[in-house]
Write a protein that holds these residues in place. Sequence first.
Motif, PDB file in Angstrom:
ATOM      1  N   ILE A  19       0.913  -0.939   0.309  1.00 34.86           N
ATOM      2  CA  ILE A  19       0.038  -0.127  -0.043  1.00 34.86           C
ATOM      3  C   ILE A  19       0.645   1.350   0.402  1.00 34.86           C
ATOM      4  CG2 ILE A  19      -1.841   1.202   1.220  1.00 34.86           C
ATOM      5  CD1 ILE A  19      -2.900  -1.445   0.614  1.00 34.86           C
ATOM      6  N   TYR A  20       0.616   2.305  -1.233  1.00 32.51           N
ATOM      7  CA  TYR A  20       1.139   3.463  -1.596  1.00 32.51           C
ATOM      8  C   TYR A  20      -0.364   4.522  -0.512  1.00 32.51           C
ATOM      9  CZ  TYR A  20       4.507   0.430  -4.005  1.00 32.51           C
ATOM     10  OH  TYR A  20       5.490  -0.642  -4.399  1.00 32.51           O
ATOM     11  N   THR A  21       0.741   4.895  -0.158  1.00 33.65           N
ATOM     12  CA  THR A  21      -0.054   6.526   0.823  1.00 33.65           C
ATOM     13  C   THR A  21       1.148   6.769   0.050  1.00 33.65           C
ATOM     14  OG1 THR A  21      -0.498   5.166   2.710  1.00 33.65           O
ATOM     15  CG2 THR A  21      -1.292   8.323   2.753  1.00 33.65           C
ATOM     16  N   LEU A  22       0.230   8.202  -0.796  1.00 36.48           N
ATOM     17  CA  LEU A  22       0.965   9.462  -1.360  1.00 36.48           C
ATOM     18  C   LEU A  22       0.534  10.925  -0.799  1.00 36.48           C
ATOM     19  CD1 LEU A  22       1.024   7.160  -3.966  1.00 36.48           C
ATOM     20  CD2 LEU A  22       2.074   9.097  -4.761  1.00 36.48           C
ATOM     21  N   THR A  23       0.910  12.089   0.215  1.00 39.78           N
ATOM     22  CA  THR A  23       0.377  12.975  -0.160  1.00 39.78           C
ATOM     23  C   THR A  23       1.544  14.283  -0.107  1.00 39.78           C
ATOM     24  OG1 THR A  23       1.373  12.740   2.282  1.00 39.78           O
ATOM     25  CG2 THR A  23      -0.669  12.047   1.943  1.00 39.78           C
ATOM     26  N   ASN A  24       0.723  15.071  -0.472  1.00 39.34           N
ATOM     27  CA  ASN A  24       1.137  16.863  -0.759  1.00 39.34           C
ATOM     28  C   ASN A  24       1.244  16.700  -2.022  1.00 39.34           C
ATOM     29  OD1 ASN A  24       0.589  17.586   1.783  1.00 39.34           O
ATOM     30  ND2 ASN A  24       2.436  17.115   2.391  1.00 39.34           N
ATOM     31  N   ASN A  25       1.261  17.765  -3.053  1.00 38.65           N
ATOM     32  CA  ASN A  25       1.123  17.344  -4.622  1.00 38.65           C
ATOM     33  C   ASN A  25       1.089  16.159  -5.365  1.00 38.65           C
ATOM     34  OD1 ASN A  25       1.267  20.186  -4.406  1.00 38.65           O
ATOM     35  ND2 ASN A  25       3.633  19.728  -3.840  1.00 38.65           N
ATOM     36  N   VAL A  26      -0.025  15.574  -5.242  1.00 45.66           N
ATOM     37  CA  VAL A  26      -0.194  14.033  -5.771  1.00 45.66           C
ATOM     38  C   VAL A  26      -0.434  13.700  -6.939  1.00 45.66           C
ATOM     39  CG1 VAL A  26      -1.062  11.888  -5.409  1.00 45.66           C
ATOM     40  CG2 VAL A  26      -0.428  13.269  -3.288  1.00 45.66           C
ATOM     41  N   ASN A  27       0.167  12.974  -8.101  1.00 51.25           N
ATOM     42  CA  ASN A  27       0.068  13.379  -9.344  1.00 51.25           C
ATOM     43  C   ASN A  27      -0.427  11.717  -9.544  1.00 51.25           C
ATOM     44  OD1 ASN A  27       0.965  13.843 -12.233  1.00 51.25           O
ATOM     45  ND2 ASN A  27      -0.200  14.802 -12.340  1.00 51.25           N
ATOM     46  N   TYR A  28      -1.456  11.240 -10.810  1.00 46.62           N
ATOM     47  CA  TYR A  28      -1.612  10.234 -10.645  1.00 46.62           C
ATOM     48  C   TYR A  28      -1.237   9.941 -12.943  1.00 46.62           C
ATOM     49  CZ  TYR A  28      -3.047   5.839 -12.545  1.00 46.62           C
ATOM     50  OH  TYR A  28      -3.279   4.734 -13.051  1.00 46.62           O
ATOM     51  N   LYS A  29      -0.975   9.538 -13.389  1.00 49.36           N
ATOM     52  CA  LYS A  29      -1.431   9.453 -14.783  1.00 49.36           C
ATOM     53  C   LYS A  29      -1.230   8.581 -15.445  1.00 49.36           C
ATOM     54  CE  LYS A  29       0.596  12.338 -18.853  1.00 49.36           C
ATOM     55  NZ  LYS A  29       1.814  13.708 -19.086  1.00 49.36           N
ATOM     56  N   ARG A  30      -1.646   8.016 -16.177  1.00 47.23           N
ATOM     57  CA  ARG A  30      -1.466   6.866 -17.203  1.00 47.23           C
ATOM     58  C   ARG A  30      -1.450   7.163 -18.565  1.00 47.23           C
ATOM     59  NH1 ARG A  30      -5.898   1.858 -17.368  1.00 47.23           N
ATOM     60  NH2 ARG A  30      -4.627   0.955 -15.469  1.00 47.23           N
ATOM     61  N   ASP A  31      -0.645   7.232 -19.162  1.00 50.90           N
ATOM     62  CA  ASP A  31      -0.464   6.947 -20.365  1.00 50.90           C
ATOM     63  C   ASP A  31      -0.549   8.997 -21.054  1.00 50.90           C
ATOM     64  OD1 ASP A  31       1.329   5.329 -20.983  1.00 50.90           O
ATOM     65  OD2 ASP A  31      -0.462   3.765 -21.857  1.00 50.90           O
ATOM     66  N   ASN A  32      -1.692   9.364 -21.736  1.00 55.03           N
ATOM     67  CA  ASN A  32      -2.372   9.861 -22.241  1.00 55.03           C
ATOM     68  C   ASN A  32      -3.748  10.161 -21.750  1.00 55.03           C
ATOM     69  OD1 ASN A  32       0.606  11.589 -22.510  1.00 55.03           O
ATOM     70  ND2 ASN A  32       0.739  10.928 -24.686  1.00 55.03           N
ATOM     71  N   PHE A  33      -4.130   8.996 -21.525  1.00 54.49           N
ATOM     72  CA  PHE A  33      -5.550   9.234 -21.160  1.00 54.49           C
ATOM     73  C   PHE A  33      -5.806   9.429 -19.557  1.00 54.49           C
ATOM     74  CE2 PHE A  33      -4.873   4.626 -21.386  1.00 54.49           C
ATOM     75  CZ  PHE A  33      -5.448   4.228 -20.339  1.00 54.49           C
ATOM     76  N   ILE A  34      -5.688   9.232 -18.765  1.00 58.22           N
ATOM     77  CA  ILE A  34      -6.623   9.963 -17.131  1.00 58.22           C
ATOM     78  C   ILE A  34      -4.915  10.252 -16.347  1.00 58.22           C
ATOM     79  CG2 ILE A  34      -6.668   9.046 -14.723  1.00 58.22           C
ATOM     80  CD1 ILE A  34      -7.635   6.092 -16.844  1.00 58.22           C
ATOM     81  N   GLN A  35      -4.710  11.129 -15.734  1.00 54.27           N
ATOM     82  CA  GLN A  35      -4.143  11.831 -15.051  1.00 54.27           C
ATOM     83  C   GLN A  35      -5.639  12.532 -13.574  1.00 54.27           C
ATOM     84  OE1 GLN A  35      -2.034  15.168 -17.174  1.00 54.27           O
ATOM     85  NE2 GLN A  35      -1.651  15.875 -14.867  1.00 54.27           N
ATOM     86  N   LEU A  36      -4.919  12.717 -12.761  1.00 57.20           N
ATOM     87  CA  LEU A  36      -4.949  13.008 -11.738  1.00 57.20           C
ATOM     88  C   LEU A  36      -4.896  13.892 -10.731  1.00 57.20           C
ATOM     89  CD1 LEU A  36      -7.251  10.341 -10.257  1.00 57.20           C
ATOM     90  CD2 LEU A  36      -8.100  11.626 -11.557  1.00 57.20           C
ATOM     91  N   ASP A  37      -5.165  14.993  -9.946  1.00 59.63           N
ATOM     92  CA  ASP A  37      -3.967  15.814  -9.500  1.00 59.63           C
ATOM     93  C   ASP A  37      -4.851  16.122  -8.095  1.00 59.63           C
ATOM     94  OD1 ASP A  37      -2.069  16.946 -11.218  1.00 59.63           O
ATOM     95  OD2 ASP A  37      -3.373  17.843 -12.342  1.00 59.63           O
ATOM     96  N   THR A  38      -4.495  16.083  -6.732  1.00 58.99           N
ATOM     97  CA  THR A  38      -5.055  15.836  -5.500  1.00 58.99           C
ATOM     98  C   THR A  38      -4.176  15.945  -4.435  1.00 58.99           C
ATOM     99  OG1 THR A  38      -6.741  14.672  -3.865  1.00 58.99           O
ATOM    100  CG2 THR A  38      -5.272  13.236  -5.199  1.00 58.99           C
ATOM    101  N   ASP A  39      -4.479  15.939  -3.157  1.00 52.53           N
ATOM    102  CA  ASP A  39      -3.650  16.097  -2.060  1.00 52.53           C
ATOM    103  C   ASP A  39      -3.251  14.996  -1.116  1.00 52.53           C
ATOM    104  OD1 ASP A  39      -2.885  18.660  -2.436  1.00 52.53           O
ATOM    105  OD2 ASP A  39      -3.996  19.470  -1.435  1.00 52.53           O
ATOM    106  N   GLU A  40      -4.315  13.602  -1.616  1.00 54.68           N
ATOM    107  CA  GLU A  40      -4.100  12.731  -0.705  1.00 54.68           C
ATOM    108  C   GLU A  40      -3.811  11.448  -2.079  1.00 54.68           C
ATOM    109  OE1 GLU A  40      -5.804  10.710   3.410  1.00 54.68           O
ATOM    110  OE2 GLU A  40      -7.486  10.866   1.543  1.00 54.68           O
ATOM    111  N   LEU A  41      -3.619  10.643  -1.701  1.00 52.19           N
ATOM    112  CA  LEU A  41      -4.210   9.067  -2.879  1.00 52.19           C
ATOM    113  C   LEU A  41      -3.160   8.009  -2.686  1.00 52.19           C
ATOM    114  CD1 LEU A  41      -5.466   8.286  -5.714  1.00 52.19           C
ATOM    115  CD2 LEU A  41      -3.305   8.384  -6.663  1.00 52.19           C
ATOM    116  N   ILE A  42      -4.314   6.857  -2.298  1.00 51.50           N
ATOM    117  CA  ILE A  42      -3.539   5.183  -1.384  1.00 51.50           C
ATOM    118  C   ILE A  42      -3.652   4.762  -2.703  1.00 51.50           C
ATOM    119  CG2 ILE A  42      -4.713   3.561  -0.609  1.00 51.50           C
ATOM    120  CD1 ILE A  42      -5.669   6.071   1.745  1.00 51.50           C
TER     121      ILE A  42
END
Length: 181
Positions: A102-125
């Motif tokens: 389990i990865y807990t990402l905090t502060n300026n989180v960016n998730y990207k899958r190739d060029n079709f999904i991108q999420l910007d948030t402050d927390e992601l598990i």
Amino acid sequence: MDMRIFTSVLLLLALGAYFFPVENLKKNVLEKDLPLVIFEKPIMYTLNEENVNRMVVSSHAVKYQDRDEMFNADIILKNNDKSKDFNLEKLKADTIVKKGDIYTLTNNVNYKRDNFIQLDTDELIYDDIKKTAQNSKPFKGVYNKHTLNGNSVFLDINSDFITAKNTHFEIDVTKTQKGKK
């Protein structure tokens, strides 16, 4: 007579000291959460028989007994499933804490899958075994050039399923001809 009183008092003090509880101060020092290893500017590769599965780059990494902490970290996950139509997933955050898978990402989180999904948030598990990502904080996202904003999101990577709460979804309906807008 004085010698008997002196030895009796010493015997009573010794018995009292034997049954009196004493705290071990060294034990309290060892119970503190001390890092086992500290890395500066680490790059970690995870390999299988065919290629590189995962690459982790960070400015600092600290390994504890029960977790790993990475700062200013990028995680690049390569798709090894031939039935899926994407190449890479990228996770980026100021702080990443890894406990097990389990990865807990905090502060300026960016998730990207190739060029079709991108999420910007402050927390992601992110669960590396189940291949799911979720959060409970507001997010901004892009899905196939369509914008998506909401309060919390759940993304199942295996089935390409996204669910979100209090969502605002803007669909780009401009038609394009081959090579023209």
